[in-house]
Design an enzyme around this catalytic site. Structure first.
Site, short mmCIF file in Angstrom:
data_model
loop_
_atom_site.label_atom_id
_atom_site.label_comp_id
_atom_site.label_asym_id
_atom_site.label_seq_id
_atom_site.Cartn_x
_atom_site.Cartn_y
_atom_site.Cartn_z
N TYR A 124 40.22 -114.54 9.46
CA TYR A 124 39.96 -113.11 9.35
C TYR A 124 38.86 -112.86 8.31
CZ TYR A 124 40.46 -108.20 8.43
OH TYR A 124 40.20 -106.87 8.26
N LYS B 266 49.14 -104.98 12.74
CA LYS B 266 48.83 -105.46 14.08
C LYS B 266 50.11 -105.46 14.94
CE LYS B 266 44.82 -105.91 12.11
NZ LYS B 266 44.33 -107.17 11.55
C1 LIG Z 1 43.76 -107.51 10.29
C2 LIG Z 1 44.00 -108.86 9.73
C3 LIG Z 1 44.15 -109.05 8.35
C4 LIG Z 1 43.99 -107.91 7.35
O1 LIG Z 1 45.05 -107.01 7.44
P1 LIG Z 1 44.92 -105.43 7.10
O2 LIG Z 1 46.27 -104.92 7.44
O3 LIG Z 1 43.81 -104.88 7.96
O4 LIG Z 1 44.59 -105.32 5.65
C5 LIG Z 1 44.44 -110.32 7.90
N1 LIG Z 1 44.56 -111.37 8.74
C6 LIG Z 1 44.40 -111.22 10.08
C7 LIG Z 1 44.54 -112.42 10.97
C8 LIG Z 1 44.12 -109.97 10.62
O5 LIG Z 1 43.94 -109.84 11.94
#
Ligand SMILES: *Cc1c(COP(=O)(O)O)cnc(C)c1O
Length: 368
Positions: A96, A192
């Site tokens: 990420y 997510k």
């Molecule tokens: C979106 C994401 C993050 C960051 O998370 P947020 O909730 O946007 O701060 C970290 N790791 C992965 C794999 C992600 O998809």
């Protein structure tokens, strides 16, 4: 709750109030910045019932104790803060972009040292981790869809005395449980799949190590990256249906991956569920499903891929993933994305719509 229940049952029932007459079935968010003195709660930055319910549920699913944060990045930053000043972090070449950006910033100021590795190359990672303080793993990786050998890397990290953390956002606790392979910490962007409805930003850490939990809880208090009660409540509300959402999203993803393989405009499909995918055997061994994210390459330039993203009517052209709505984006539209991610790579987050509708819209966009 007894641990012989299937995770799809645990996700529905964990973290509920005690079943006594007149009790509600689920907890409510408590909106209070402080608590009446005389108890152990203290202050709104230390404790909240809505966090506790979500933490209990995530803890039962992952096999540890949960801690929820204001965002996935807040959870990641709390983990980075465990690294001693000048300590070495081994991290994936592809992961990420926010996490990689945070590591780069901290390396630039001398806060820590950073070594990037191909996380799918077990020998390379095992060699690098020998002098490391922290091994950051993401699997499958965002958006390259590489699969790390979790049992081998957790063992290598342990043997070297490095903390091992796995960003489990793509897999979710229902498909992959890194603590059972020996990871010290699991991190989630609960924004997510966990919350699942693209309506909240939230993060979490789970650990089976009480000392680490206590240290991280104190970092959350003092760094202050706490979730709002409403966000935590929404996160748990969404999590209740994770098993159902994932079933549908995963079968949609597998259907689309097969179709995309045959599509004349698509040169590569990255999905660990495909038998020829480089991560297939590992994913099969350590995951109970292949997830609902895939990436495609079109073999053309960035403009062509960008046009596809702008030509869908049903698929939402937006960043983020793991919602009930199918979403797509060209990752390199972000300057922060790693340059070794192909410019024409499109990440697809497959939702729970009807597969035929998803295919028809994607197909017309690919032909556009
Ligand atoms: C979106 C994401 C993050 C960051 O998370 P947020 O909730 O946007 O701060 C970290 N790791 C992965 C794999 C992600 O998809």
């Amino acid at each position: 709750m007894t641990s012989d229940l299937d995770p799809s049952t645990v996700v529905v029932h964990a973290g509920r109030p005690e079943r006594v007459p007149n009790a509600p079935l689920g907890g409510s968010p408590v909106f209070s910045s402080t608590y009446i003195a005389g108890g152990d709660r203290g202050y709104g930055r230390f404790d909240n019932d809505a966090w506790a319910a979500l933490e209990k549920t995530l803890g039962e699913l992952e096999g540890g104790r949960g801690l929820t944060f204001a965002s996935g990045m807040a959870a990641a930053a709390a983990v980075m803060d465990l690294v001693p000043v000048g300590g070495l972090v081994v991290a994936p070449q592809h992961a990420y972009s926010g996490v990689l950006g945070l590591l780069d910033q901290q390396a630039a100021t001398g806060r820590l040292n950073l070594q990037r590795v191909d996380i799918a190359d077990t020998d390379e990672v095992s060699a690098a981790v020998e002098s490391a303080d922290l091994l950051w793993i993401e699997s499958p990786t965002n958006p390259a869809m590489e699969v790390a050998d979790l049992p081998a890397l957790c063992a290598a990290g342990r043997a070297a005395g490095a903390l091992v953390v796995v960003d489990n956002t793509f897999a979710t606790p229902l498909l992959q449980r890194p603590l059972t392979f020996g990871a010290d910490l699991v991190m989630h962007s609960a924004t997510k799949f966990i919350a699942g409805h693209s309506d909240v930003v939230l993060g979490a850490i789970i650990t089976a190590n009480d000392d680490l939990w206590t240290t991280l809880e104190s970092k959350r208090r003092n760094l202050g990256a706490i979730p709002g009660p409403m966000e935590a409540w929404l996160g748990l509300r969404g999590l209740r249906t994770l098993a159902l959402r994932l079933d549908r999203a995963q079968s949609n993803a597998a259907f689309l991956a097969d179709r995309l393989l045959e599509h004349p405009r698509v040169t590569r499909v990255r999905y660990p569920g495909l038998p020829d995918d480089p991560g297939h055997a590992r994913a099969k061994a350590q995951m109970s499903g292949f997830g609902a994210i895939l990436a495609i390459e079109l073999g053309g330039d960035a403009d062509g891929a960008q046009r596809v993203c702008e030509s869908t009517k049903l698929w939402v052209h937006a960043t983020s993933l793991g919602g009930v709505e199918s979403m797509l984006e060209r990752r390199r539209r972000w300057p922060a994305e790693v340059p070794t991610i192909p410019a024409d790579l499109i990440r697809l987050s497959v939702g729970i719509e009807h597969p035929a509708d998803l295919w028809a819209d994607l197909d017309q966009a690919l032909k556009a």
